[in-house]
Design an enzyme around this catalytic site. Structure first.
Site, PDB file in Angstrom:
ATOM      1  N   GLN A  76      88.546  27.919  49.255  1.00  0.00           N
ATOM      2  CA  GLN A  76      87.384  27.539  50.060  1.00  0.00           C
ATOM      3  C   GLN A  76      87.313  28.327  51.377  1.00  0.00           C
ATOM      4  O   GLN A  76      88.295  28.943  51.808  1.00  0.00           O
ATOM      5  CB  GLN A  76      87.448  26.046  50.391  1.00  0.00           C
ATOM      6  CG  GLN A  76      87.147  25.121  49.227  1.00  0.00           C
ATOM      7  CD  GLN A  76      87.049  23.680  49.688  1.00  0.00           C
ATOM      8  OE1 GLN A  76      87.936  22.898  49.460  1.00  0.00           O
ATOM      9  NE2 GLN A  76      85.943  23.350  50.347  1.00  0.00           N
ATOM     10  N   HIS A  77      86.147  28.270  51.971  1.00  0.00           N
ATOM     11  CA  HIS A  77      85.902  28.643  53.377  1.00  0.00           C
ATOM     12  C   HIS A  77      85.854  30.142  53.675  1.00  0.00           C
ATOM     13  O   HIS A  77      85.427  30.530  54.763  1.00  0.00           O
ATOM     14  CB  HIS A  77      86.948  28.031  54.319  1.00  0.00           C
ATOM     15  CG  HIS A  77      87.147  26.574  54.194  1.00  0.00           C
ATOM     16  ND1 HIS A  77      86.117  25.670  54.279  1.00  0.00           N
ATOM     17  CD2 HIS A  77      88.284  25.843  53.991  1.00  0.00           C
ATOM     18  CE1 HIS A  77      86.600  24.443  54.137  1.00  0.00           C
ATOM     19  NE2 HIS A  77      87.899  24.511  53.947  1.00  0.00           N
ATOM     20  N   ASP A 239      88.306  25.398  45.239  1.00  0.00           N
ATOM     21  CA  ASP A 239      89.535  25.100  44.511  1.00  0.00           C
ATOM     22  C   ASP A 239      89.883  23.620  44.505  1.00  0.00           C
ATOM     23  O   ASP A 239      90.337  23.081  43.475  1.00  0.00           O
ATOM     24  CB  ASP A 239      90.709  25.930  45.051  1.00  0.00           C
ATOM     25  CG  ASP A 239      90.893  25.838  46.557  1.00  0.00           C
ATOM     26  OD1 ASP A 239      90.140  25.109  47.235  1.00  0.00           O
ATOM     27  OD2 ASP A 239      91.803  26.526  47.069  1.00  0.00           O
TER      28      ASP A 239
END
Length: 483
Positions: A76-77, A239
């Site tokens: 992520q991110h 994820d």
């Protein structure tokens, strides 16, 4: 026999799994490593992920027929920026890159404080979030920002490379800091605050629902990964959302995933708003929500400790088990790479209570207990939002191999821990999503079907003895320099 492909592109590697669409039985798998990263500046070239995907597919060496669909889950991110042709403009800044700490502070101040961010995005702003990295880009590399035509996440970029389509999903979008799980819309004002006014609608990917088609595999990519063109590709997700699908996690069940970082999460029918900033109110890959706490420091702490005292992982685990509870007074605050929860991006690790008779086993024990305490604090944070305590904790990930760590989690939480045998849960969850799209049913339905026969071995760890949790918290608070 129809087969679905699930992909997990993590910080460390790309994993692929080929699974029977009806039973979830794994037929083939492959793995390819990514370059190691070292926070606070944690970056990877997205083209490395694509090459790793291609390599992992070749290593899987699946020679059967009937690939029905595929889906990509990823870390992520991460901030991925490209030009109008999809060419990456700079290495991606990853979730554990904390160089945007100053920009994060500024965004919080300008955006109504932690409460303002939490009430609009579902999560208190942290340096991990994509919007802070975008603000860093605007501040430090304005020439790159000026060339930016597409702003996407790691799983979005890999889906684009497979299909040629710029799309994302609500689960991963909820970790950007500029998408709302309440209105299910992009928050243009957050983007403008971070990087100025422009037509952001042309820059952002389209947000797909859990079983919506992203597109078909292009002819060029089909040649690269060894499959037929036009195979349907599902939306993909982050994820953590995929891990929840892979586990078949039901409401009332709480999972602890212990890898490089540690995450604690549970499904919820309703969005969670935690104005203390400890719990992220993410959306899930099922159309609902996934309250989550993420810590930066988990197995990386144990690896570092093993290196310091000159042993391997197995020896560290054995040494920790041989030492008494409380590590003979040694307390280890494991914020080696800064920390995300609590929000201390510039923190370092702390050891207190050292004496001339402190042994390597004491240090091993202190490291294990420090990581366990961090994770159990995260469990308490989840419960504090009003989510009911589960009857047991489900532990997965590489850290589950440390018996001393699992036992410490059980003991500190005073809960039974269920350790599920190692599987690539994120890749499995991506495969669940791919199967749901093709079969036209909910991801929860597929996850439940697959879980019935394919969860693998399960071991149960009971609390060893009761610990005075308040006193334990006091020891760690003192070691962190808190009042």
């Amino acid at each position: 026999m129809p087969v679905v492909i699930g992909v997990d592109s993590s910080t460390s590697a790309t994993k692929v799994t080929f699974r029977d669409i009806d039973t979830g039985t794994e037929i083939a798998s492959g793995r390819a490593e990514h370059p190691e990263v070292h926070p606070p500046a944690s970056e990877q070239d997205p083209t490395v992920w694509e090459q790793a995907l291609i390599h992992a597919m070749k290593l899987a060496d699946y020679r059967g027929k009937g690939i029905a669909s595929c889906s990509v889950a990823a870390q992520q991110h991460g901030l991925v920026v490209t030009d109008e042709n999809g060419i990456v403009l700079r290495p991606a800044k990853l979730w554990n890159d904390t160089t945007s700490a100053l920009e994060t502070k500024w965004l919080i101040e300008q955006g109504g404080g932690l409460r303002g961010w939490t009430e609009t995005t579902g999560s208190a702003l942290r340096a991990a979030f994509t919007v802070t990295k975008l603000a860093w880009l605007a501040h430090h590399e304005p020439e790159i920002l000026a060339r930016l035509k597409h702003l996407v996440l790691p799983h979005d970029w890999l889906t684009y490379r497979l299909t040629g389509q710029w799309v994302t999903d609500r689960g991963d979008a909820s970790g950007t800091g500029y998408w709302s799980p309440f209105t299910e819309e992009w928050l243009i004002d957050k983007l403008e605050l971070a990087a100025g006014a422009r037509d952001w609608s042309t820059v952002l990917p389209r947000v797909l629902m859990p079983t919506e088609l992203a597109g078909g595999v292009t002819k060029d990519m089909a040649i690269e990964i060894g499959c037929h063109p036009d195979i349907p590709v599902a939306p993909g997700t982050g994820d953590n959302m995929a891990a929840a699908l892979g586990l078949g996690l039901r409401k009332g069940e709480l999972a602890i995933s212990i890898g490089t970082s540690g995450t604690v999460f549970t499904p919820s029918e309703h969005p969670v708003v935690d104005t203390t900033g400890m719990v992220a109110g993410f959306a899930s890959a099922t159309g609902e929500y996934l309250p989550l706490v993420c810590t930066l420091n988990a197995t990386r702490v144990l690896d570092a400790t093993a290196r310091w005292i000159g042993v391997d992982r197995r020896q560290l685990d054995s040494m920790a088990e041989s030492a008494p509870w409380g590590a003979n007074g040694v307390v280890f605050v494991p914020y080696l790479d800064g920390e995300r929860t609590p929000d201390r991006p510039n923190a370092t690790g702390t050891l207190v209570g050292l004496r001339s008779d402190t042994t390597p086993s004491d240090l091993a024990r202190a490291a294990v207990e420090g990581v366990a305490h961090n994770l159990v604090e995260a469990v308490e944070d989840i419960y504090r939002t009003g989510i009911s305590a589960s009857d047991r904790l489900i532990v997965i990930g590489g850290g589950s191999h440390y018996r001393s760590l699992v036992k410490a989690i059980a003991t500190f939480s005073a809960q039974v821990v269920e350790v599920r045998a190692s599987q690539e849960w994120v890749a499995r969850g991506a495969a669940v999503q791919a199967a749901a799209m093709v079969r036209g049913c909910s991801p929860d339905h597929i996850a439940s079907e697959w879980a019935a026969a394919n969860l693998g071995a399960v071991s149960i760890v009971e609390p060893e003895n009761r610990v005075d949790w308040q006193s334990l918290n006091g020891l760690y608070a003192a070691a962190r320099g808190e009042d």
